[in-house]
Write an enzyme that holds these catalytic residues in place. Structure first.
Site, mmCIF file in Angstrom:
data_model
loop_
_atom_site.group_PDB
_atom_site.id
_atom_site.type_symbol
_atom_site.label_atom_id
_atom_site.label_comp_id
_atom_site.label_asym_id
_atom_site.label_seq_id
_atom_site.Cartn_x
_atom_site.Cartn_y
_atom_site.Cartn_z
ATOM 1 N N HIS A 119 22.469 30.391 0.567
ATOM 2 C CA HIS A 119 22.460 31.645 -0.196
ATOM 3 C C HIS A 119 21.825 32.726 0.661
ATOM 4 C CE1 HIS A 119 22.543 34.352 -3.475
ATOM 5 N NE2 HIS A 119 21.246 34.326 -3.710
ATOM 6 N N ARG A 138 17.050 25.507 -1.520
ATOM 7 C CA ARG A 138 16.832 26.605 -2.480
ATOM 8 C C ARG A 138 15.540 27.359 -2.189
ATOM 9 N NH1 ARG A 138 17.377 23.535 -8.006
ATOM 10 N NH2 ARG A 138 16.412 21.948 -6.699
ATOM 11 N N ASP A 162 25.820 31.615 -12.222
ATOM 12 C CA ASP A 162 25.019 32.668 -11.578
ATOM 13 C C ASP A 162 25.730 33.123 -10.308
ATOM 14 O OD1 ASP A 162 24.516 30.725 -9.635
ATOM 15 O OD2 ASP A 162 22.577 30.183 -10.512
ATOM 16 N N ASP A 181 28.776 24.427 -10.740
ATOM 17 C CA ASP A 181 27.566 24.824 -10.006
ATOM 18 C C ASP A 181 27.309 23.792 -8.910
ATOM 19 O OD1 ASP A 181 25.414 26.380 -9.328
ATOM 20 O OD2 ASP A 181 24.345 26.140 -11.231
ATOM 21 N N ARG A 238 15.845 33.874 -13.507
ATOM 22 C CA ARG A 238 15.005 32.684 -13.719
ATOM 23 C C ARG A 238 13.562 33.140 -13.895
ATOM 24 N NH1 ARG A 238 15.331 27.266 -13.123
ATOM 25 N NH2 ARG A 238 17.385 27.258 -12.130
ATOM 26 N N ASP A 259 0.813 -1.223 0.000
ATOM 27 C CA ASP A 259 0.000 0.000 0.000
ATOM 28 C C ASP A 259 0.846 1.272 0.000
ATOM 29 O OD1 ASP A 259 1.032 0.025 2.536
ATOM 30 O OD2 ASP A 259 -0.901 -0.038 3.585
ATOM 31 N N GLY A 260 2.176 1.120 -0.038
ATOM 32 C CA GLY A 260 3.041 2.286 -0.123
ATOM 33 C C GLY A 260 3.611 2.746 1.207
ATOM 34 N N LYS A 299 22.232 35.461 -13.782
ATOM 35 C CA LYS A 299 21.078 34.653 -14.199
ATOM 36 C C LYS A 299 19.769 35.270 -13.713
ATOM 37 C CE LYS A 299 20.099 30.549 -12.185
ATOM 38 N NZ LYS A 299 20.379 29.142 -11.863
HETATM 39 C C1 R5P Z 1 20.450 27.689 -8.124
HETATM 40 O O1 R5P Z 1 20.697 28.785 -7.763
HETATM 41 C C2 R5P Z 1 21.504 26.639 -8.212
HETATM 42 O O2 R5P Z 1 22.743 27.118 -7.835
HETATM 43 C C3 R5P Z 1 21.563 26.049 -9.608
HETATM 44 O O3 R5P Z 1 22.075 27.000 -10.502
HETATM 45 C C4 R5P Z 1 20.217 25.642 -10.062
HETATM 46 O O4 R5P Z 1 19.594 24.859 -9.096
HETATM 47 C C5 R5P Z 1 20.284 24.861 -11.350
HETATM 48 O O5 R5P Z 1 18.988 24.513 -11.710
HETATM 49 P P1 R5P Z 1 18.654 23.979 -13.152
HETATM 50 O O6 R5P Z 1 19.577 22.832 -13.419
HETATM 51 O O7 R5P Z 1 17.221 23.566 -13.036
HETATM 52 O O8 R5P Z 1 18.858 25.112 -14.110
#
Ligand code: R5P
Length: 305
Positions: free
Chosen positions: A129, A94, A168, A218, A193, A36-37, A191
């Site tokens: 961050h 994040r 970024d 990254d 988003r 059932d998970g 960057k």
């Molecule tokens: C966000 O600030 C992280 O440092 C990465 O740049 C980000 O999570 C990358 O996400 P994606 O691969 O979806 O572009």
């Protein structure tokens, strides 16, 4: 007695690597899902009075976190002396801001959940961050292990004349550290988003760097749209195909194939999440931090930084 490490499903290789590096014992247990998970956890190795360490990378966290909570809770119920978590990838970091009305800072809520289930934790390069330190949100000692030395060692062995590129501003902490170790130059892109799979990058003048091989660094590759967009800009500016290095290879859906198909030189990641691109083994550095925590020597100073 030495600590007992238990591997959550999918973490067997990392747990074995930690035991090998630190001389700990891999515990035997059954952990599976009922039809059932619901999760079923049964410790087969006796754990009463022992230090128990659960190894669980938290990619796909919503599926994994409840099983981890139950495993930690059962360990306590059975008398474990302490319960620690090795979380090579720590999720939800994040979501460190209320980006839109009606949202919450879910990094804090997830931190409260994890803090309630363990005595301490170890992780690799959490996405710090807007939240500066893990101890701003975690109520238990949290030790951070850096992937930068392993990334720098891989670049030194495989790329002549690298130009480190942070896609970024948030990546600058990793790219600057790696560049300093290598004595190489670095640049950071800007960057914006617009959506989960929609990013726009601004790139400085790259004319001075055409004799170098770009290496994107990254912390997380999720949709890989950030790295794909950065690679396109670098190629358009006349640079050679970039290497793409990420600490945590989440690679949602077809992201990995999309990145490989975007004309990059190659994709290299650490094994905080098991993936075909893993080339940087974090077991040794994690084991060093885990050993210090188990010895109790740095619990007082384990601030998570
Ligand atoms: C966000 O600030 C992280 O440092 C990465 O740049 C980000 O999570 C990358 O996400 P994606 O691969 O979806 O572009």
């Amino acid at each position: 007695m030495t600590a007992l490490l238990f591997a959550m499903p999918g973490n067997e290789a990392m747990a074995a690597g930690l035991c090998s590096a630190g001389g700990w014992t891999l515990g035997d247990w059954e952990i599976r899902r009922f039809p059932d998970g619901e999760s079923h956890v049964r410790f087969l190795t006796p754990i009463a009075g022992r230090a128990v360490v659960l190894v669980c990378s938290l990619d796909d966290p919503d599926r994994k976190a409840l099983a981890l909570y139950l495993a930690a809770s059962v360990a306590r119920e059975l008398g474990a002396r302490q319960v620690g978590l090795v979380l090579p990838y720590l999720a939800y970091m994040r979501q460190d801001c209320r980006f839109h009305d009606g949202e919450g800072v879910t990094a804090r809520h997830f931190a409260r959940l994890l803090s309630g289930m363990c005595d301490w934790l170890v992780t690799v390069d959490p996405h710090l961050h807007r939240i500066g330190h893990l101890d701003d949100i975690y109520a238990v000692p949290a030790r951070v292990v850096a992937a930068a030395p392993g990334i720098a060692a891989w670049i030194a062995a495989h790329v002549a004349l690298p130009l480190l590129v942070g896609p970024d501003e948030e990546s600058e902490q990793w790219v600057a550290g790696v560049a300093a170790t290598l004595g190489s130059p670095y640049i950071v892109l800007q960057k914006t988003r617009q959506g989960d799979r929609d990013v726009t990058l601004r790139v400085p003048d790259l004319a001075a760097w055409r004799d170098r091989t770009p290496v994107l660094v990254d912390d997380i590759a999720s949709t890989a749209r950030t790295m794909i967009a950065a690679s396109a800009h670098l190629r358009a500016a006349g640079l050679t195909a970039p290497w793409c290095l990420a600490v945590h290879p989440l690679f949602a859906g077809d992201a990995y194939a999309d990145l490989l198909g975007a004309g990059v030189a190659g994709v290299v990641t650490s094994n905080t999440v098991a993936h075909a691109s893993n080339r940087i083994d974090m077991a040794g550095p994690i084991a060093a931090a885990l050993g210090a925590l188990l010895a109790g020597s740095d619990l007082a100073s384990a601030t998570g930084g």
